[in-house]
Design an enzyme around this catalytic site. Sequence first.
Site, PDB file in Angstrom:
ATOM      1  CG  LEU A 150     -24.131  40.770  -3.712  1.00  0.00           C
ATOM      2  CD1 LEU A 150     -22.746  41.083  -3.866  1.00  0.00           C
ATOM      3  CD2 LEU A 150     -24.393  39.171  -3.974  1.00  0.00           C
TER       4      LEU A 150
ATOM      5  CD  GLU B 265     -15.905  29.894   0.092  1.00  0.00           C
ATOM      6  OE1 GLU B 265     -16.552  30.818  -0.245  1.00  0.00           O
ATOM      7  OE2 GLU B 265     -15.852  29.134  -1.060  1.00  0.00           O
TER       8      GLU B 265
END
Length: 441
Positions: free
Chosen positions: A321, A68
Site C-alpha cells: 500500500l 478520501e
Amino acid sequence: MIGEKGKLLYNVYRALTYGLSPFLYLHLRFRTLQGIEHPVRWPERLGRPSTPRPPGHLIWFHTASLGEGMAAIPVIKRCIEERPDCTILMTSTTASAFEIITNQLPTGVIYQFAPLDIPAAMDAFLGYWKPNAVMLMECELWPNLILGAARNGIALALLNARMSAKSFSRWSRPVLLPLISLMLSKFSLIVPLSTMQGIRFQLLQAPPYVINFSGDLKYTVEEFDISKRGVQSIEELKVQLAHRRVWMVSSIHRGEEEVMLGVHKVLMRMHPDMVTIIVPRYPQHGREIAIELQKEGLSVALRSRDEKLVSGTSIYVVDTLGELRHFYTLTPIAVIGGSFLPGLTGHNISEAAAAGCAVLTGHHVGHFSDMVLKMQRSNPLSVLQVSAEELEEALSQLFSNSEILEARCLAAKQAFQTLSSGIVANVWNQLNFNVLRQALC
C-alpha cells in the site's frame, strides 16, 4: 411535516442502533481478531480516546478510507496555515488508511479511528473532543454523527460530496426521504463533486444556498512519502525496466485479473520483452494472483518480497500500500481498474495523469465519470475509455506507435494541470466563509 417525520425516523434509527450496539461490539471484536481492525487502538471505534484533547478550537476531518483521507490532507494543511490557533483531528475507519495517512499528516494533527455510528460511541466521541466544526468527506452521511453534532451546536460541512445512483435511489424512497432531508438541513456547506451530484443533493432537499462548487479534491492528492528503502527500490526498478516495454494496470478488483492476464499473454507474443505491472486494489489479492501464476509456471516478481525483475520475468505484482503514485512514474501506460466489469465503479484516474501516463479506463466508472468527462473535454486525448474486449487493440497501438503514445501522455498531464489548479484555495474560501467564521468566533 417532513421535518417531524425526519425526527421520528431518526428516533427509530437511534433506538435501533442502541439495541444493536452489543452485537456491533461483538462484530468489532471479531474483526479485530481477524486483523481487520487495529489490534491495539480498536477501542477508539467505541469513542474511547487514546490521547488528550488540547485546549482551544478543534476542527474534525472525517474520512472513510485511504483515498478520501489523502484528498483531505491538502485542505488540512491549508487550515493549519490559515488558522494555526486550531487543533486538527482526523479520523478514518480502516486500518489500511491508518498505516498510510498517519505518516503523511502534518505535525500536530491528531489521528483517531472513527467511532461507530451507535449512540454511546458517537456521544462519547463528541462529548470528549467537542469539535467546533466537522468536515465530512464524500459520502459519510451517518445519522447519529450528523444529528448529534447539530444537537451540540457543531457546524457541519460535506466536502467532495457525492452520492451513488444506488444510494440516491435508496434515500429517495418516501420512507427514508424525511431522514436524509433532516440530515442535509444541518449542513452549513455542501461541496459536490459535480453538477449532477449537486442536483442529487438538491433533490434530496438539501438547502440550495449551502451547495457550492469548488472542484474535485481528488485532483489535489499529494505524493505519498515512502521510506528511503522504498525510494531506492523504485530507482532500482527504473533501471531494470529501462530497456523493456512496460504497461501497468492499477486498482483491479477480483475478476479483472483474468481480463488483464489475457491481454498480457497476447501482447507477449508480439513484444517478448514486455513487463506488465499489476497493482490490485487489495494486497491480499495480489498475493493470490502471484500464487496462481506461479502454479501455471510463470515467473512472477512480488513486491512485498522485494523480488527483482530478472530475465524471463514479465509480471510484477505490487501487493503493498501507499506506493501507487511512485509506480505510475515507472510506466508510460496506465490502465485504471475497477472499471472493466459490470457492477464496478472505477477509481481515481488523476494520479496516473499527474505522472504523465497515457491513461486508459473501462466504462464502469461510477461517480468518476465526471472526472473522465472533464479531462476529455480539457483534452480529448487525455483519457481513453475502452471495453475489456477493446483493451488489447488499444495497448497494441500504443506500443507500436510512439507518436500516439507521446501525445496521450502529454494530453493527460496537461488536462490534470488545468483541472487541478486552484481547487484547495477554492475549498478553503468556501469553508472559511460558510463554516469557520461562525464556528470559530
